[in-house]
Scaffold this active site. Structure first.
Site, short mmCIF file in Angstrom:
data_model
loop_
_atom_site.label_atom_id
_atom_site.label_comp_id
_atom_site.label_asym_id
_atom_site.label_seq_id
_atom_site.Cartn_x
_atom_site.Cartn_y
_atom_site.Cartn_z
N CYS A 31 0.90 -1.31 -0.16
CA CYS A 31 0.10 0.06 -0.16
C CYS A 31 1.02 1.21 -0.22
O CYS A 31 1.78 1.17 0.88
CB CYS A 31 -0.79 -0.21 1.23
SG CYS A 31 -2.09 1.57 1.11
N CYS A 64 0.42 4.72 7.03
CA CYS A 64 -0.41 4.23 8.51
C CYS A 64 0.76 3.82 9.26
O CYS A 64 1.01 2.59 9.15
CB CYS A 64 -1.70 3.70 8.22
SG CYS A 64 -2.55 4.48 6.97
N CYS A 68 0.15 0.10 10.48
CA CYS A 68 -0.04 -1.05 9.29
C CYS A 68 0.80 -1.67 8.83
O CYS A 68 2.23 -1.30 8.56
CB CYS A 68 -1.05 -0.11 8.55
SG CYS A 68 -1.77 -1.49 7.26
N CYS A 119 -17.16 -8.62 5.26
CA CYS A 119 -16.29 -7.38 5.07
C CYS A 119 -15.12 -7.47 4.18
O CYS A 119 -14.25 -8.57 4.54
CB CYS A 119 -15.90 -6.75 6.25
SG CYS A 119 -17.33 -6.47 7.32
N CYS A 164 -19.86 -5.44 3.18
CA CYS A 164 -19.07 -4.28 3.32
C CYS A 164 -17.71 -4.41 2.80
O CYS A 164 -17.06 -5.41 2.33
CB CYS A 164 -18.87 -4.30 4.85
SG CYS A 164 -17.99 -2.92 5.65
N CYS A 195 -19.36 2.56 8.01
CA CYS A 195 -18.86 2.19 9.16
C CYS A 195 -17.62 2.91 9.53
O CYS A 195 -16.73 2.99 8.49
CB CYS A 195 -18.56 0.63 8.95
SG CYS A 195 -17.66 -0.16 9.74
N ARG A 248 -18.49 -2.03 17.19
CA ARG A 248 -17.82 -3.31 16.74
C ARG A 248 -16.31 -3.34 17.71
O ARG A 248 -15.60 -2.35 17.51
CB ARG A 248 -17.54 -3.44 15.17
CG ARG A 248 -16.56 -5.00 15.01
CD ARG A 248 -16.45 -5.32 13.81
NE ARG A 248 -17.96 -5.29 13.13
CZ ARG A 248 -18.18 -4.83 11.94
NH1 ARG A 248 -17.19 -4.09 11.42
NH2 ARG A 248 -19.33 -4.93 11.40
N1 SAM Z 1 -6.63 0.45 3.05
C1 SAM Z 1 -7.98 0.88 3.41
C2 SAM Z 1 -7.75 2.12 4.48
O1 SAM Z 1 -6.92 2.37 5.35
O2 SAM Z 1 -8.67 3.04 4.34
C3 SAM Z 1 -8.71 -0.21 4.18
C4 SAM Z 1 -8.13 -1.20 5.14
S1 SAM Z 1 -7.28 -0.69 6.57
C5 SAM Z 1 -6.34 -2.04 6.95
C6 SAM Z 1 -8.63 -0.68 7.37
C7 SAM Z 1 -8.36 -0.28 9.17
O3 SAM Z 1 -7.78 -1.24 9.80
C8 SAM Z 1 -7.51 1.00 9.46
O4 SAM Z 1 -8.25 2.19 9.19
C9 SAM Z 1 -7.24 0.63 10.86
O5 SAM Z 1 -8.23 1.39 11.58
C10 SAM Z 1 -7.41 -0.57 11.16
N2 SAM Z 1 -6.07 -1.45 11.30
C11 SAM Z 1 -4.99 -1.60 10.44
N3 SAM Z 1 -4.11 -2.19 10.99
C12 SAM Z 1 -4.37 -2.14 12.51
C13 SAM Z 1 -3.48 -2.58 13.55
N4 SAM Z 1 -2.42 -3.04 13.62
N5 SAM Z 1 -4.28 -2.62 14.83
C14 SAM Z 1 -5.61 -2.29 14.82
N6 SAM Z 1 -6.29 -1.67 13.83
C15 SAM Z 1 -5.40 -1.82 12.49
FE1 SF4 Z 2 -2.93 1.32 3.32
FE2 SF4 Z 2 -2.83 0.09 5.70
FE3 SF4 Z 2 -3.08 2.59 5.66
FE4 SF4 Z 2 -5.09 0.88 5.01
S1 SF4 Z 2 -4.15 1.09 6.76
S2 SF4 Z 2 -4.26 2.82 3.75
S3 SF4 Z 2 -3.70 -0.68 3.85
S4 SF4 Z 2 -1.09 1.37 5.04
#
Ligand code: SAM
Ligand code: SF4
Ligand code: DTB
Length: 339
Positions: free
Chosen positions: A74, A78, A81, A119, A150, A210, A282
């Protein structure tokens, strides 16, 4: 015995103005939300449980299942992530978008396990036009199984949101993740206003929203309150609010985030229940490392949905058998399918 008033109205215009924050973000006051956090634990739980029983079936838990339809690589950064291409040490390789047929099979398995919502998550900044036919096919096929659908695909354009709605998408997950003033310490490639804009487009396309966040990233209580205040100020309020406990992942900037008092997590669930009373709350990521007792406290605080299945996107989730057993021990039952 009479109940004290529990009405909660997020007020406007009290966050200190900051030149880096847009108007949408400045208009929410976190004071009222923070005051809820400051209540004695049992008073807060009592209020949350009271609100919960006014609006929801007390002993029902909605069961969703999660599938990563496109994993890793990606372009966003973030900090929590594993799927960001900036966090190569997290060891998640970039994959391709799954074939609709394989997604359908996973949805059938999820339904057989008892999930009522499926989802689908993609590690994208946003979907490309060339991906839309496969995405709409997936939605249509999963919907035809009688499951609610979802997706969480990153930022959307108006016409993409409309196309997904027409294909049968019920919910779009797009998290605010944290408060506006902590956000910049976690993510640099996408702004808070970008997230609010996507949520607006999703609402305008007639999709259910959501939206929630992550707790335990090193934010302050005030910042947790700031997140909930932002969610509560969405108009209309989101129908579903995922509260994720950070899953610290080796190789990501947040791998050593300071541990959070578990009662503070329960408090956050309770405050979300009071501030967004109509939403399904959730209990999302982080349950795998939570005791049964803490999860039960979260249910008492108003959580009424979980992810069922041994995997989230890239990290393990509690085993299905353990989850169903926990619900049975608590006398709780799966919420009936709505689709
Ligand atoms: N890439 C898309 C986005 O970020 O909009 C969708 C998937 S992203 C993985 C969805 C959500 O998963 C993130 O917004 C975050 O809140 C949650 N998430 C991701 N990694 C996480 C982690 N290590 N611990 C807790 N929540 C996590
Ligand atoms: Fe990409 Fe992870 Fe951020 Fe979603 S949460 S936009 S998968 S880096
Ligand atoms: C959400 O708020 N939590 C889910 C879902 N939306 C997509 C994702 C949790 C991901 C946990 C980390 C992982 O498995 O990679």
């Amino acid at each position: 015995m009479s109940l004290s008033p529990i009405a909660f109205h997020p007020r406007k215009a009290a966050l200190p103005s900051s030149p880096s924050l847009s108007d949408d973000i400045r208009t929410v006051d976190a004071d009222a939300v923070e005051a809820l956090f400051e209540l004695p634990f049992l008073d807060l739980l009592y209020r949350a449980q009271t609100v919960h029983r006014e609006r929801h079936a007390a002993n029902e838990v909605q069961l969703s299942s999660l599938l990563s339809i496109k994993t890793g690589g990606c372009p966003e950064d973030c900090g929590y992530c594993s799927q960001s291409s900036s966090h190569k040490d997290a060891g998640v390789p970039a994959g391709k978008l799954m074939a609709p047929q394989d997604v359908l099979q996973a949805a059938q398995a999820a339904k057989a396990q008892g999930a009522t919502r499926f989802c689908m998550g993609a590690a994208w900044r946003n979907p490309k036009e060339r991906d839309m036919p496969a995405l709409t096919t997936m939605v249509g096929q999963v919907r035809a199984l009688g499951l609610e659908t979802c997706m969480t695909l990153g930022m959307l354009e108006e016409q993409q949101a409309r196309a997904l709605k027409e294909a049968g998408l019920d919910f779009y997950n797009h998290n605010l993740d944290t408060s506006p003033d902590f956000y910049g310490q976690v993510i640099s490639t996408r702004g808070y206003q970008d997230r609010l804009d996507t949520i607006r487009k999703v609402q305008e396309a007639g999709l259910h929203v959501c939206s929630g966040g992550i707790i335990g990233m090193g934010e302050t209580r005030r910042q947790r309150a700031g997140l909930i205040a932002q969610l509560a100020a969405l108009d209309p309020q989101p129908e579903s609010v995922p509260i994720n406990h950070l899953v610290p992942i080796k190789g990501t900037p947040l791998e050593d985030a300071p541990p959070l008092d578990e009662f503070e997590f329960v408090r956050t669930v309770a405050v979300a229940r009071i501030a967004v009373p109509g939403a399904v709350i959730r209990l999302s990521a982080g349950r795998e490392s939570m005791s049964d007792a803490t999860q039960a406290l979260c249910f008492a605080a108003g959580a009424n949905s979980i992810f069922l299945g041994s995997k989230l996107l890239t990290t393990p989730n509690a085993p299905v058998s353990a989850d169903l057993e926990l619900l049975a021990r608590l006398g709780m039952r799966p919420a009936p399918a709505k689709a």
